[in-house]
Scaffold this motif. Structure first.
Motif, mmCIF file in Angstrom:
data_model
loop_
_atom_site.group_PDB
_atom_site.id
_atom_site.type_symbol
_atom_site.label_atom_id
_atom_site.label_comp_id
_atom_site.label_asym_id
_atom_site.label_seq_id
_atom_site.Cartn_x
_atom_site.Cartn_y
_atom_site.Cartn_z
ATOM 1 N N GLU A 41 19.592 76.550 6.044
ATOM 2 C CA GLU A 41 19.989 75.371 5.274
ATOM 3 C C GLU A 41 21.498 75.162 5.286
ATOM 4 N N ASP A 42 22.209 75.885 6.117
ATOM 5 C CA ASP A 42 23.668 75.861 6.076
ATOM 6 C C ASP A 42 24.189 75.832 7.516
ATOM 7 N N MET A 43 24.754 74.697 7.940
ATOM 8 C CA MET A 43 25.196 74.552 9.338
ATOM 9 C C MET A 43 26.199 75.622 9.734
ATOM 10 N N GLY A 44 27.074 75.988 8.808
ATOM 11 C CA GLY A 44 28.095 77.003 9.108
ATOM 12 C C GLY A 44 27.462 78.358 9.395
ATOM 13 N N MET A 45 26.428 78.694 8.612
ATOM 14 C CA MET A 45 25.715 79.967 8.819
ATOM 15 C C MET A 45 25.005 79.953 10.175
ATOM 16 N N ILE A 46 24.364 78.830 10.463
ATOM 17 C CA ILE A 46 23.634 78.712 11.731
ATOM 18 C C ILE A 46 24.587 78.949 12.897
ATOM 19 N N ARG A 47 25.754 78.292 12.826
ATOM 20 C CA ARG A 47 26.730 78.438 13.915
ATOM 21 C C ARG A 47 27.205 79.889 14.035
ATOM 22 N N ALA A 48 27.401 80.544 12.872
ATOM 23 C CA ALA A 48 27.880 81.930 12.900
ATOM 24 C C ALA A 48 26.841 82.842 13.555
ATOM 25 N N VAL A 49 25.561 82.590 13.266
ATOM 26 C CA VAL A 49 24.499 83.390 13.883
ATOM 27 C C VAL A 49 24.465 83.127 15.382
ATOM 28 N N GLN A 50 24.549 81.854 15.755
ATOM 29 C CA GLN A 50 24.478 81.505 17.180
ATOM 30 C C GLN A 50 25.652 82.072 17.970
ATOM 31 N N ALA A 51 26.803 82.152 17.305
ATOM 32 C CA ALA A 51 27.976 82.688 17.988
ATOM 33 C C ALA A 51 27.934 84.215 18.049
ATOM 34 N N GLY A 52 26.921 84.797 17.412
ATOM 35 C CA GLY A 52 26.812 86.258 17.419
ATOM 36 C C GLY A 52 27.738 86.930 16.411
ATOM 37 N N ASN A 53 28.296 86.149 15.494
ATOM 38 C CA ASN A 53 29.233 86.726 14.526
ATOM 39 C C ASN A 53 28.540 87.269 13.278
ATOM 40 N N LEU A 54 27.356 86.808 13.018
ATOM 41 C CA LEU A 54 26.688 87.178 11.771
ATOM 42 C C LEU A 54 25.357 87.851 12.077
ATOM 43 N N SER A 55 25.238 89.105 11.624
ATOM 44 C CA SER A 55 24.007 89.852 11.871
ATOM 45 C C SER A 55 23.217 89.976 10.577
ATOM 46 N N LEU A 56 21.977 90.397 10.717
ATOM 47 C CA LEU A 56 21.124 90.610 9.552
ATOM 48 C C LEU A 56 21.739 91.642 8.605
ATOM 49 N N GLU A 57 22.347 92.679 9.199
ATOM 50 C CA GLU A 57 22.936 93.748 8.379
ATOM 51 C C GLU A 57 24.103 93.225 7.542
ATOM 52 N N LYS A 58 24.936 92.346 8.158
ATOM 53 C CA LYS A 58 26.066 91.809 7.400
ATOM 54 C C LYS A 58 25.553 90.888 6.288
ATOM 55 N N LEU A 59 24.519 90.119 6.605
ATOM 56 C CA LEU A 59 23.933 89.248 5.584
ATOM 57 C C LEU A 59 23.431 90.081 4.404
ATOM 58 N N GLU A 60 22.805 91.201 4.738
ATOM 59 C CA GLU A 60 22.288 92.070 3.677
ATOM 60 C C GLU A 60 23.424 92.555 2.775
ATOM 61 N N ALA A 61 24.534 92.940 3.404
ATOM 62 C CA ALA A 61 25.680 93.400 2.609
ATOM 63 C C ALA A 61 26.178 92.273 1.709
ATOM 64 N N MET A 62 26.189 91.050 2.257
ATOM 65 C CA MET A 62 26.680 89.907 1.481
ATOM 66 C C MET A 62 25.788 89.635 0.259
ATOM 67 N N THR A 63 24.496 89.924 0.411
ATOM 68 C CA THR A 63 23.595 89.638 -0.711
ATOM 69 C C THR A 63 23.843 90.551 -1.900
ATOM 70 N N ALA A 64 24.577 91.644 -1.676
ATOM 71 C CA ALA A 64 24.871 92.546 -2.790
ATOM 72 C C ALA A 64 25.843 91.910 -3.770
ATOM 73 N N VAL A 65 26.572 90.894 -3.333
ATOM 74 C CA VAL A 65 27.589 90.312 -4.211
ATOM 75 C C VAL A 65 27.354 88.831 -4.491
ATOM 76 N N CYS A 66 26.233 88.294 -4.028
ATOM 77 C CA CYS A 66 26.016 86.878 -4.326
ATOM 78 C C CYS A 66 24.682 86.700 -5.032
ATOM 79 N N SER A 67 24.270 85.461 -5.132
ATOM 80 C CA SER A 67 23.248 85.212 -6.127
ATOM 81 C C SER A 67 21.820 85.522 -5.688
ATOM 82 N N VAL A 68 21.464 85.334 -4.450
ATOM 83 C CA VAL A 68 20.064 85.592 -4.146
ATOM 84 C C VAL A 68 19.915 86.708 -3.115
ATOM 85 N N GLY A 69 19.509 86.375 -1.913
ATOM 86 C CA GLY A 69 19.259 87.458 -0.983
ATOM 87 C C GLY A 69 19.110 86.958 0.422
#
Lengths: 142, 453
Positions: free
Chosen positions: B338-366
């Motif tokens: 639901e977020d164009m910026g996130m989609i682009r980051a995944v496509q560019a290979g910059n954002l992995s599932l593991e990093k997303l998991e770490a991010m969920t520790a400090v934000c609202s959902v998961g």
């Protein structure tokens, strides 16, 4: 002041007790209508209108050209809206005007006035927004 | 004039250019009085009650929208977790109930109805087991019904048996809705520490401690925050926090006003305003763009988690000052699709599932709206859910997993749902096995609340 359902009920009961045994439905109906009409306050239908009233902020902007203020104020005047405050600026080629208008005494409700203003805006190629004052009060005042 | 020129123009800019909108006004309806021994009578009672309370919901919301010039993106309904009042029913009956919810939602003109849910963090009743079994069929045979299951909490620990069942449910849902890129999974959320007053679908439900009926509102303004940060320019982090807080304060106030007015029109009590920053696929309405504006090159760069933590915390602080009715999730959402910026980051290979998991520790959902290969093992999905739930219960916060093992798709493919659900690139999942651990079953005991180092 507008009549509420309770007011109507109270008037009806008063009429029935005044009329005593002569109170048939038709007679009561006629008597109540007369009382409502003669009592110099707005008829019942008025209170059925959406309760949206009070002060509204009108923002308009677009490329400057003659006749914009005239068109807007004419439309507001026709709708019986009271302009309470007005501020206007020209920035470069752009015209911006903000008005605080009171629509309490208008025969139209906010939605109808909004439609009216959109119609006014179109041929002038400008944008007009009407929003209830509350939204600005909530956002910018504590 | 009572208001400054700049103040009025700021509001207009927020609503007209920067995508500030009320994301959802959600009517919470209790179904606890709708049970009957006969499934037919039960269905009728459910339908009648939702239609009775919800009939004017969309119309009223639209009127408030016009009055204040702030758009309300979604008008929705949440109901009591279905497993609770209807515990005595069987799987087939639950599917029928889901269809009834779907029909009622259609009748009142809303796009989603949420609450096909169960709360099983400690253990499961027979009815709850039946409901969980019914989920894949319910989601594939309806359009508007959303489901959520709470499998862990700080007070109860993590119910690993439920985690395994949910992993299977997710896989089966993906298969049953394979014609539509496994869209069923986009309507299924697995929670830890679920909140009872969340207005955001798909995870919404009307908790058992909630009143008969209530109206909750979720606001959203990533675009507004993004512009404010851009405008602030090169300031230090304290000043940046200040900028974020000021912006959130304003939109929370507007959100509460709108919520109260819609509640007033519906003649129901106002519940809470959820101050979450929820992105949409619209350009500029992105959490990823905010993080980039804060200074990281792309989402996934070291520093991303810290930036997100600061953003999330500033959102909460400002929201709590602005309203005394803050509730729900109230933080930043980081869904991928639901977020164009996130989609682009995944496509560019910059954002992995593991990093997303770490991010969920400090934000609202998961882990939200993440598409993974369709052949991902069920035990691996269970492992992902368990990891996410562990972050939730240890940190005393809500976490959720809404993951889509897109049937027949491989890493690099895309799934496209259109509309608010957006589109998602299939992300890579590690294939080393979790089976030995999650397969043990049982329950991870509740964590301790002291010595929290």
């Amino acid at each position: 002041m507008n009549f509420t359902e309770n007011d109507i009920r109270r008037i009806t009961f008063e009429t029935i007790s005044e009329l005593g045994p002569g109170a048939t439905p038709d007679v009561v109906k006629e008597a109540v209508r007369k009382k409502v009409e003669t009592s110099s306050i707005a008829p019942f239908e008025a209170s059925k209108k959406d309760a949206v009233s009070g002060r509204v902020i009108l923002t308009s902007f677009g490329l400057n050209k003659p006749g914009i203020v005239a068109a807007i104020t004419t439309a507001l005047g026709k709708a019986n809206c009271d302009i309470q405050d007005l501020s206007q600026k020209i920035m470069g080629d752009f015209f911006t005007m903000i008005m605080i208008i009171d629509i309490t005494s208008s025969q139209k409700d906010l939605k109808e006035i909004q439609e009216e203003m959109y119609k006014t805006a179109e041929p002038l190629n400008i944008k007009i927004y009407l929003q209830h004052e509350d939204v600005f009060r909530y956002m910018h005042r504590i | 004039m009572n208001y400054k020129f700049t103040e009025i123009l700021e509001t207009i800019r927020m609503t007209e250019i920067e995508h500030f909108d009320i994301r959802t006004v959600t009517l919470g309806i209790s179904l606890r009085d709708c049970h009957d021994r006969s499934i037919e009578v039960t269905k009728q009672k459910i339908y009648d009650k939702i239609v009775r309370y919800g009939r004017e919901h969309v119309k009223n919301a639209k009127e408030v929208e016009a009055q204040y010039g702030i758009s309300i993106a979604n008008k929705r309904v949440s109901v009591t977790p279905i497993s609770i009042p209807f515990d005595a029913f069987k799987m087939e009956d639950f599917i029928e109930i889901a269809k009834t919810l779907d029909k009622a939602a259609e009748e009142i003109g809303i796009d989603y109805i949420a609450g096909f849910s169960a709360l099983v963090q400690k253990g499961m009743t027979n009815g709850e087991r039946e409901l969980i079994k019914a989920i894949p069929y319910a989601l594939s045979q309806t359009k508007r019904v959303c489901s959520s299951v709470n499998i862990g909490s700080t007070k109860a620990g993590i119910n690993m048996d439920a985690v395994n069942m949910m992993a299977e449910s997710i896989k089966l849902t993906a298969e049953l809705t394979k014609d539509k890129d496994s869209i069923g999974c986009a309507k299924l959320v697995v929670f830890a520490n679920a909140v009872e007053d969340n207005p955001f679908v798909a995870g919404a439900f009307h908790g058992v401690t909630e009143p008969e009926i209530v109206l909750n509102v979720g606001i959203s303004g990533p675009g507004v925050v993004l512009e404010a940060i851009k405008e602030a320019g090169n300031v230090d982090l304290q000043q940046l926090a200040e900028v974020i807080k000021k912006t959130i304060f304003k939109i929370t106030r507007a959100g509460e006003l709108i919520g109260r007015k819609v509640a007033e029109k519906n003649g129901v009590p106002f519940g809470i305003v959820d101050i979450s920053l929820a992105p949409t696929p619209a350009e500029g309405d992105s959490i990823a763009d905010i993080l980039k504006a804060m200074g990281v090159e792309d989402v996934g760069a070291p520093g991303t988690t810290a930036a997100l933590a600061m953003l999330n915390d500033s959102v909460k602080k400002a929201g709590l000052m602005a309203s005394s009715s803050v509730g729900g999730m109230s933080g930043a959402f980081i869904p991928v699709s639901e977020d164009m910026g996130m989609i682009r980051a995944v496509q560019a290979g910059n954002l992995s599932l593991e990093k997303l998991e770490a991010m969920t520790a400090v934000c609202s959902v998961g882990l939200d709206m993440i598409a993974i290969p369709g052949d991902t093992a069920t035990s691996t999905i269970a492992g992902i859910i368990a990891d996410e739930a562990a972050i939730g219960i240890i940190n005393d916060k809500t976490t959720a997993v809404r993951i889509i093992p897109a049937y027949g798709k491989k890493v690099g493919d895309m799934v496209d749902y259109g509309g608010l659900l957006g589109l998602a690139p299939i992300m890579e999942v590690r294939t080393i096995s979790s089976k030995g651990f999650v397969g043990r079953g049982g329950r991870i005991p509740a964590p301790m609340r002291s010595l929290t180092n």
